[in-house]
Enzyme design. Structure first.
Site, PDB file in Angstrom:
ATOM      1  N   GLN A  95     -31.254  15.650  41.996  1.00 37.19           N
ATOM      2  CA  GLN A  95     -30.241  14.809  42.623  1.00 37.19           C
ATOM      3  C   GLN A  95     -28.888  15.497  42.656  1.00 37.19           C
ATOM      4  OE1 GLN A  95     -30.222  11.152  40.364  1.00 37.19           O
ATOM      5  NE2 GLN A  95     -32.445  10.855  40.581  1.00 37.19           N
ATOM      6  N   HIS A  97     -24.733  13.846  43.099  1.00 35.41           N
ATOM      7  CA  HIS A  97     -23.969  12.609  43.231  1.00 35.41           C
ATOM      8  C   HIS A  97     -22.602  12.882  43.859  1.00 35.41           C
ATOM      9  CE1 HIS A  97     -27.096  10.785  41.032  1.00 35.41           C
ATOM     10  NE2 HIS A  97     -26.699  11.121  39.831  1.00 35.41           N
ATOM     11  N   GLU A 114     -21.231  11.416  35.492  1.00 34.17           N
ATOM     12  CA  GLU A 114     -22.033  10.862  34.404  1.00 34.17           C
ATOM     13  C   GLU A 114     -22.161  11.858  33.260  1.00 34.17           C
ATOM     14  OE1 GLU A 114     -25.574   9.949  36.587  1.00 34.17           O
ATOM     15  OE2 GLU A 114     -26.479  11.906  36.243  1.00 34.17           O
ATOM     16  N   HIS A 173     -28.896  18.321  39.567  1.00 35.62           N
ATOM     17  CA  HIS A 173     -29.401  18.019  38.234  1.00 35.62           C
ATOM     18  C   HIS A 173     -30.689  17.213  38.306  1.00 35.62           C
ATOM     19  CE1 HIS A 173     -27.061  14.420  39.331  1.00 35.62           C
ATOM     20  NE2 HIS A 173     -27.882  13.750  38.527  1.00 35.62           N
ATOM     21  N   ARG A 193     -30.947  12.128  46.727  1.00 31.69           N
ATOM     22  CA  ARG A 193     -32.153  12.810  46.263  1.00 31.69           C
ATOM     23  C   ARG A 193     -32.348  14.070  47.105  1.00 31.69           C
ATOM     24  NH1 ARG A 193     -35.359   8.674  46.898  1.00 31.69           N
ATOM     25  NH2 ARG A 193     -34.793   7.717  44.922  1.00 31.69           N
TER      26      ARG A 193
END
Length: 319
Positions: A95, A97, A114, A173, A193
């Site tokens: 993925q 983000h 995150e 990641h 994705r």
């Protein structure tokens, strides 16, 4: 003043997390809803996936009821924090983000920066943490269009319990198979994705990929390394370490607590997740948390005394 609020998690499981397993139930004793449970959303205001208190009130309802006494005087709206426990029986999709700017422009939502704390691993477990050095966007696009070729561009890193990683926006990641971890992130459900290892469901259908969005936000140079803890205090009542201090959240670890003094911060709330049985005591009252349970500590809360082997405390950044 407000008392600590024990949180009842929401769950992502079954077809939502085809890579999930049973570790959240078998290892932590959580009341997981099925054998493919990937995520326990310990603190969440995501619509349809909200954590609740013992009375069934959602996090959004609690915020509406208590306002800044709960969240803090310097925590913005929408509520900015999301906290999960994740069980990866199989590897997750690869993925990327977006940050706040791209996410707001295209989705009207917060971005997703995150961090992970590795709690449990199978021998030799690995994560994808960035791309191999020298990878270009054209090479990433071409390999992704061919499918499996993209695997040769991914940077795999063996991980161990206790490892802490900050995963900023744009980082390629993936959580590998055999890993259980704690995740704190911005309150966002956006996921791009890039690659899903050829995985299909029982009907032979693959999940949607988001190549163009991934390429639009990717940071080709990002290669996260384990964060180094800094000691805030080390006393007879416990060790207090700072694991991460980012523009989006702060993450601390407590160890060996024996009536450790935990004071409220009027500027912001925090969330304590017990990694071992923990006791929270205040003014003649107390509550017990089992390992993996989380409690929301209000900004206008009571001074607490914490006892137990280990816990993580996450707090939103202040505006």
């Amino acid at each position: 003043m407000l008392q600590p609020i024990v949180l009842i998690p929401a769950w992502r499981h079954g077809e939502m997390t085809p890579w999930g397993g049973e570790a959240l139930k078998t290892h932590f004793g959580k009341d997981a809803p099925g054998p493919r449970t990937g995520e326990s959303l310990e603190l969440s205001s995501i619509p349809g996936l909200e954590s609740r208190d013992a009375q069934g009130r959602t996090l959004s309802e609690l915020i509406a009821l208590y306002g800044q006494a709960l969240t803090g005087t310097r925590v913005g709206s929408p509520f900015p924090l999301l906290l999960k426990l994740i069980d990866a029986r199989e590897q997750l999709s690869v993925q990327v983000h977006p940050g706040d700017g791209y996410a707001q422009l295209h989705h009207g939502k917060l971005g997703k920066n995150e961090a992970w704390v590795v709690l449990q691993t199978a021998p030799g477990a690995q994560m994808i943490l960035g791309l191999r050095k020298g990878t270009t966007k054209d090479a990433l696009r071409a390999a992704s269009l061919k499918g499996r070729e993209v695997e040769g561009l991914l940077r795999s890193v063996e991980v161990h319990p206790g490892d802490v990683f900050y995963i900023p926006e744009g980082t390629v990641h993936a959580i590998g198979a055999g890993i259980v971890l704690y995740e704190v992130q911005q309150s966002s459900d956006i996921t791009y994705r890039l690659y899903d290892w050829g995985r299909v469901d029982k009907h032979g259908r693959s999940r949607q990929l988001h190549l163009e969005d991934s390429l639009a936000v990717v940071n080709l140079a990002a290669q996260p390394v384990p964060a180094q803890a800094s000691v805030i205090s080390q006393r007879e009542d416990g060790l207090h370490e700072r694991l991460l201090d980012t523009p989006f959240f702060c993450l601390d670890r407590l160890s060996g607590c024996d009536e450790f003094a935990c004071l409220p911060d009027p500027a912001r709330c925090s969330v304590l997740t017990a990694l071992s049985p923990m006791t929270l005591a205040w003014e003649g009252q107390s509550l017990q948390l089992s390992a993996s349970q989380s409690a929301l500590l209000p900004a206008m809360g009571y001074p607490l005394r914490l006892s137990g082997k280990s816990a993580l405390i996450a707090s939103p950044a202040t505006d």
